[in-house]
Scaffold this motif. Sequence first.
Motif, mmCIF file in Angstrom:
data_model
loop_
_atom_site.group_PDB
_atom_site.id
_atom_site.type_symbol
_atom_site.label_atom_id
_atom_site.label_comp_id
_atom_site.label_asym_id
_atom_site.label_seq_id
_atom_site.Cartn_x
_atom_site.Cartn_y
_atom_site.Cartn_z
ATOM 1 N N GLN A 49 0.822 -1.210 0.000
ATOM 2 C CA GLN A 49 0.000 0.000 0.000
ATOM 3 C C GLN A 49 0.856 1.259 0.000
ATOM 4 O OE1 GLN A 49 -3.200 -0.299 -0.524
ATOM 5 N NE2 GLN A 49 -3.406 1.911 -0.717
ATOM 6 N N PHE A 50 1.944 1.237 0.733
ATOM 7 C CA PHE A 50 2.832 2.399 0.781
ATOM 8 C C PHE A 50 3.287 2.768 -0.624
ATOM 9 C CE2 PHE A 50 7.009 4.354 0.909
ATOM 10 C CZ PHE A 50 6.832 5.365 1.838
ATOM 11 N N PHE A 51 3.771 1.792 -1.388
ATOM 12 C CA PHE A 51 4.271 2.096 -2.727
ATOM 13 C C PHE A 51 3.161 2.269 -3.752
ATOM 14 C CE2 PHE A 51 8.273 0.647 -0.858
ATOM 15 C CZ PHE A 51 9.082 1.721 -1.227
ATOM 16 N N ALA A 52 1.960 1.797 -3.475
ATOM 17 C CA ALA A 52 0.828 2.059 -4.370
ATOM 18 C C ALA A 52 0.445 3.531 -4.327
ATOM 19 C CB ALA A 52 -0.367 1.190 -3.983
ATOM 20 N N GLU A 53 0.722 4.188 -3.201
ATOM 21 C CA GLU A 53 0.290 5.575 -3.017
ATOM 22 C C GLU A 53 1.429 6.583 -2.905
ATOM 23 O OE1 GLU A 53 -2.774 6.105 -0.066
ATOM 24 O OE2 GLU A 53 -3.525 4.086 -0.390
ATOM 25 N N ASN A 54 2.681 6.125 -2.894
ATOM 26 C CA ASN A 54 3.818 7.020 -2.678
ATOM 27 C C ASN A 54 4.995 6.638 -3.567
ATOM 28 O OD1 ASN A 54 3.103 8.548 0.022
ATOM 29 N ND2 ASN A 54 2.497 6.413 0.293
ATOM 30 N N ALA A 55 5.778 7.623 -3.928
ATOM 31 C CA ALA A 55 7.030 7.383 -4.652
ATOM 32 C C ALA A 55 8.202 7.694 -3.735
ATOM 33 C CB ALA A 55 7.089 8.253 -5.908
ATOM 34 N N ASN A 56 7.961 7.599 -2.440
ATOM 35 C CA ASN A 56 8.969 7.943 -1.445
ATOM 36 C C ASN A 56 9.849 6.754 -1.119
ATOM 37 O OD1 ASN A 56 7.957 10.582 -1.143
ATOM 38 N ND2 ASN A 56 6.404 9.860 0.264
ATOM 39 N N VAL A 57 10.616 6.913 -0.066
ATOM 40 C CA VAL A 57 11.497 5.877 0.440
ATOM 41 C C VAL A 57 10.876 5.311 1.711
ATOM 42 C CG1 VAL A 57 13.796 5.417 1.363
ATOM 43 C CG2 VAL A 57 13.492 7.127 -0.446
ATOM 44 N N LEU A 58 10.863 3.998 1.824
ATOM 45 C CA LEU A 58 10.385 3.368 3.041
ATOM 46 C C LEU A 58 11.618 3.008 3.881
ATOM 47 C CD1 LEU A 58 7.473 1.053 3.487
ATOM 48 C CD2 LEU A 58 9.642 0.320 4.455
ATOM 49 N N ILE A 107 16.379 0.521 3.766
ATOM 50 C CA ILE A 107 15.526 1.389 2.963
ATOM 51 C C ILE A 107 15.064 0.577 1.763
ATOM 52 C CG2 ILE A 107 16.488 3.607 3.650
ATOM 53 C CD1 ILE A 107 18.002 3.616 0.926
ATOM 54 N N ILE A 108 13.868 0.894 1.324
ATOM 55 C CA ILE A 108 13.306 0.307 0.111
ATOM 56 C C ILE A 108 12.928 1.472 -0.786
ATOM 57 C CG2 ILE A 108 11.492 -1.121 -0.883
ATOM 58 C CD1 ILE A 108 11.200 -2.402 1.912
ATOM 59 N N VAL A 109 13.413 1.412 -2.022
ATOM 60 C CA VAL A 109 13.141 2.468 -2.997
ATOM 61 C C VAL A 109 12.734 1.799 -4.301
ATOM 62 C CG1 VAL A 109 14.061 4.526 -4.136
ATOM 63 C CG2 VAL A 109 15.054 3.777 -1.971
ATOM 64 N N GLU A 110 11.675 2.303 -4.906
ATOM 65 C CA GLU A 110 11.326 1.786 -6.230
ATOM 66 C C GLU A 110 12.397 2.209 -7.224
ATOM 67 O OE1 GLU A 110 6.911 0.905 -7.312
ATOM 68 O OE2 GLU A 110 7.041 2.986 -6.629
ATOM 69 N N ASN A 111 12.753 1.310 -8.117
ATOM 70 C CA ASN A 111 13.807 1.588 -9.076
ATOM 71 C C ASN A 111 13.435 2.689 -10.064
ATOM 72 O OD1 ASN A 111 15.534 -0.257 -7.888
ATOM 73 N ND2 ASN A 111 14.886 -1.924 -9.230
ATOM 74 N N THR A 112 12.150 3.029 -10.152
ATOM 75 C CA THR A 112 11.719 4.115 -11.037
ATOM 76 C C THR A 112 11.883 5.490 -10.381
ATOM 77 O OG1 THR A 112 9.445 3.876 -10.245
ATOM 78 C CG2 THR A 112 10.050 2.664 -12.269
ATOM 79 N N ASN A 113 12.245 5.528 -9.107
ATOM 80 C CA ASN A 113 12.423 6.798 -8.403
ATOM 81 C C ASN A 113 13.586 7.560 -9.043
ATOM 82 O OD1 ASN A 113 13.293 8.813 -6.474
ATOM 83 N ND2 ASN A 113 12.048 7.756 -4.951
ATOM 84 N N PRO A 114 13.358 8.787 -9.528
ATOM 85 C CA PRO A 114 14.424 9.534 -10.196
ATOM 86 C C PRO A 114 15.594 9.884 -9.275
ATOM 87 C CG PRO A 114 12.483 10.910 -9.880
ATOM 88 C CD PRO A 114 12.099 9.521 -9.475
ATOM 89 N N MET A 115 15.405 9.782 -7.980
ATOM 90 C CA MET A 115 16.465 10.097 -7.025
ATOM 91 C C MET A 115 17.130 8.830 -6.461
ATOM 92 S SD MET A 115 16.323 13.535 -6.531
ATOM 93 C CE MET A 115 17.099 13.673 -4.951
ATOM 94 N N LEU A 116 16.895 7.682 -7.081
ATOM 95 C CA LEU A 116 17.353 6.395 -6.553
ATOM 96 C C LEU A 116 18.828 6.397 -6.171
ATOM 97 C CD1 LEU A 116 16.909 3.360 -5.934
ATOM 98 C CD2 LEU A 116 17.406 2.921 -8.352
ATOM 99 N N GLU A 117 19.687 6.786 -7.090
ATOM 100 C CA GLU A 117 21.131 6.745 -6.813
ATOM 101 C C GLU A 117 21.506 7.648 -5.651
ATOM 102 O OE1 GLU A 117 23.749 7.115 -10.194
ATOM 103 O OE2 GLU A 117 22.386 5.931 -11.439
ATOM 104 N N ALA A 118 20.959 8.844 -5.598
ATOM 105 C CA ALA A 118 21.273 9.778 -4.514
ATOM 106 C C ALA A 118 20.751 9.254 -3.175
ATOM 107 C CB ALA A 118 20.683 11.154 -4.811
ATOM 108 N N ILE A 119 19.573 8.668 -3.188
ATOM 109 C CA ILE A 119 18.983 8.137 -1.953
ATOM 110 C C ILE A 119 19.844 7.000 -1.401
ATOM 111 C CG2 ILE A 119 17.017 6.834 -1.033
ATOM 112 C CD1 ILE A 119 15.292 8.494 -3.087
ATOM 113 N N VAL A 120 20.219 6.063 -2.250
ATOM 114 C CA VAL A 120 21.041 4.930 -1.819
ATOM 115 C C VAL A 120 22.402 5.424 -1.334
ATOM 116 C CG1 VAL A 120 22.214 2.828 -2.596
ATOM 117 C CG2 VAL A 120 19.823 3.228 -3.223
#
Length: 135
Positions: A49-58, A107-120
């Motif tokens: 549900q978190f990722f169905a409604e958010n593009a954030n980081v868990l 942390i869990i980040v969707e790979n489509t997140n445009p900030m993925l590399e910076a977040i990791v």
Amino acid sequence: MIKITLEDINRKSPYEITLNNGDFDFTSEDTHSGYDAHVKDALIAIIEQFFAENANVLLYICDTSDGREEKRNRLFVRWFEEFATPNRFTLETANATVDGQGFYAAIIVENTNPMLEAIVSDFKQTAESLTGEKP
């Protein structure tokens, strides 16, 4: 502030989930073996549900109240890897010992997140600063 629909989570979860200042809370069964198979279902319901409604980081942090945080971390990683659609998410874990207490986080980040590399990268740098080592 994150957007989340608790009704959808609670339809799938074996436990009632509440949201308290950004934290998902639930109480599992009091099992004698220490293992409650329904916890996996509750966690997966939250993540879906978190990722169905958010593009954030868990951010996931293991409970340290009983000294079993390392076991919780191993279970969480295994459960997540069983659940996750291949190539949909990046899961990055870290652990540190502070004053004799182990802390495990992920942390869990969707790979489509445009900030993925910076977040990791930021997560890894934060973990390194806590441990003085690479995670």
